[in-house]
Design an enzyme around this catalytic site. Sequence first.
Site, mmCIF file in Angstrom:
data_model
loop_
_atom_site.group_PDB
_atom_site.id
_atom_site.type_symbol
_atom_site.label_atom_id
_atom_site.label_comp_id
_atom_site.label_asym_id
_atom_site.label_seq_id
_atom_site.Cartn_x
_atom_site.Cartn_y
_atom_site.Cartn_z
ATOM 1 N N ARG A 27 -8.501 -16.560 2.825
ATOM 2 C CA ARG A 27 -8.568 -15.273 3.531
ATOM 3 C C ARG A 27 -8.708 -15.434 5.042
ATOM 4 O O ARG A 27 -9.384 -14.634 5.693
ATOM 5 C CB ARG A 27 -9.733 -14.415 3.012
ATOM 6 C CG ARG A 27 -9.541 -13.885 1.598
ATOM 7 C CD ARG A 27 -8.684 -12.629 1.625
ATOM 8 N NE ARG A 27 -8.429 -12.148 0.278
ATOM 9 C CZ ARG A 27 -9.127 -11.183 -0.309
ATOM 10 N NH1 ARG A 27 -10.107 -10.597 0.319
ATOM 11 N NH2 ARG A 27 -8.814 -10.801 -1.512
ATOM 12 N N ARG A 31 -10.106 -9.206 7.822
ATOM 13 C CA ARG A 31 -10.867 -8.205 8.582
ATOM 14 C C ARG A 31 -11.940 -8.753 9.510
ATOM 15 O O ARG A 31 -12.422 -8.018 10.368
ATOM 16 C CB ARG A 31 -11.512 -7.214 7.597
ATOM 17 C CG ARG A 31 -10.512 -6.237 7.025
ATOM 18 C CD ARG A 31 -11.087 -5.509 5.843
ATOM 19 N NE ARG A 31 -11.307 -6.454 4.752
ATOM 20 C CZ ARG A 31 -11.824 -6.130 3.574
ATOM 21 N NH1 ARG A 31 -12.200 -4.894 3.335
ATOM 22 N NH2 ARG A 31 -11.977 -7.049 2.633
ATOM 23 N N ARG A 40 -3.571 -4.019 11.684
ATOM 24 C CA ARG A 40 -3.593 -3.131 10.522
ATOM 25 C C ARG A 40 -3.567 -1.676 10.966
ATOM 26 O O ARG A 40 -2.887 -0.842 10.352
ATOM 27 C CB ARG A 40 -4.823 -3.412 9.666
ATOM 28 C CG ARG A 40 -4.745 -2.751 8.294
ATOM 29 C CD ARG A 40 -5.981 -2.974 7.465
ATOM 30 N NE ARG A 40 -7.168 -2.507 8.164
ATOM 31 C CZ ARG A 40 -8.401 -2.556 7.698
ATOM 32 N NH1 ARG A 40 -8.624 -3.074 6.491
ATOM 33 N NH2 ARG A 40 -9.424 -2.100 8.384
ATOM 34 N N ASP A 78 -0.623 -10.358 -1.015
ATOM 35 C CA ASP A 78 -1.710 -10.171 -1.980
ATOM 36 C C ASP A 78 -1.255 -10.628 -3.349
ATOM 37 O O ASP A 78 -0.050 -10.647 -3.627
ATOM 38 C CB ASP A 78 -2.137 -8.706 -2.028
ATOM 39 C CG ASP A 78 -3.520 -8.586 -2.652
ATOM 40 O OD1 ASP A 78 -4.505 -8.828 -1.935
ATOM 41 O OD2 ASP A 78 -3.615 -8.291 -3.858
ATOM 42 N N TYR A 155 -6.710 -7.013 -13.531
ATOM 43 C CA TYR A 155 -6.466 -5.837 -12.661
ATOM 44 C C TYR A 155 -5.560 -4.825 -13.344
ATOM 45 O O TYR A 155 -5.723 -3.617 -13.195
ATOM 46 C CB TYR A 155 -5.861 -6.286 -11.328
ATOM 47 C CG TYR A 155 -6.872 -6.973 -10.439
ATOM 48 C CD1 TYR A 155 -7.750 -6.228 -9.656
ATOM 49 C CD2 TYR A 155 -6.979 -8.356 -10.404
ATOM 50 C CE1 TYR A 155 -8.688 -6.858 -8.852
ATOM 51 C CE2 TYR A 155 -7.918 -8.987 -9.605
ATOM 52 C CZ TYR A 155 -8.779 -8.240 -8.836
ATOM 53 O OH TYR A 155 -9.714 -8.851 -8.055
#
Length: 355
Positions: A27, A31, A40, A78, A155
């Site tokens: 990652r 963020r 973003r 992703d 998921y």
Amino acid sequence: MTALKNDRFLRALLKQPVDVTPVWMMRQAGRYLPEYRASRATAGDFMSLCMNPEFACEVTLQPLDRYPQLDAAILFSDILTIPDAMGQGLYFETGEGPRFKKVVSTLADIEALPIPDPHKDLGYVMDAVSTIRRELNGRVPLIGFSGSPWTLATYMVEGGSSKDFRKTKAMLYDNPQAMHLLLDKLAQSVTSYLNGQIMAGAQAVQIFDTWGGNLSAAAYQEFSLAYMRKIISGLIREHEGRKVPVIMFTKGGGLWLESIADAGADALGLDWTCDLGEARRRVGNQVALQGNMDPTVLYAKPEAIRTEVGRILASYGKGTGHVFNLGHGITPEVNPEHAGAFLRAVHELSAQYHE
Ligand code: CP3
């Protein structure tokens, strides 16, 4: 294709000698970086970053521009692009993580799922890979990735993130044949998706089995590892005259390292719950190891981060076959300067372990 200027990441994965231990962070584009948050905001949202190759390339390169120590780039995308391409309708609710418009509940739902064509249905990912490769211009190797079939299935069946995987576990035990059909379709999808990424320019690939460690030992073998083994046996292992190493990361898989090492990958990713030196003794010469600092160490001060890096390097000991990483993704609250201190410490403290 331009020759690689820094290939110590690929060399360590193949257990070839290196000058210092290579390092990257799961990652690493995300963020915690103000420049990521700005991109973003310009793109609109997370999926718009993923679906636009220029934006995906921009954010992939941000951590490399900030930290010259990074020895690899990872495709910005992703793992949930595959279920989205199967028609599940992925979206992100702010602060709530990923969600799907359609949930997979019955055998009929599973039978109706298509196997995506990487070029037709996931062309934006293939374009992102080739764009990033071009812009990297040989600086460092590019890692492609996918989720494991089991992790993707959780998921799809839950409809999003879950704490207990209630519906997925119920399906596994009530209707193992349906679960096997789902996992088999996902394994086929992942194989062609990763091969597509390799042909588009990915120089190593990682399979994220984030939720494999949540299974019983027996269920892990049957419902997660078996499908990763199948994927690995179908992957392109050499491209552009170089080996394309495969890294398998089962979070929580520390108890099963011997059998994971036997699945055909070149390297295993480790979370922070296992001792790296002990893991090295257990897997012997079979695979390289990647990891495994607890990502929350990055909340501590740079001196403490450096001490922990030194401890992990000493635990692995001398020689190649180790790629330094965090044991899971870097979190949004981390101070970017602490990430910099971590990366510098890896190169500075590891030279003594290499000839
Ligand atoms: O490592 C990298 O820099 C490459 C990019 C990457 C992302 N997701 C970007 C992302 C990778 C390799 C992933 C993999 C991924 N995605 C996994 C496996 C790895 C892991 O962390 O266990 C999983 C389980 C997912 C599914 C997913 N995507 C979740 C659960 C979330 C929300 C999590 C959160 O922290 O909010 C995402 C969204 C996501 N994927 C973000 C990023 C940068 C945050 C989105 C944002 O900007 O708001």
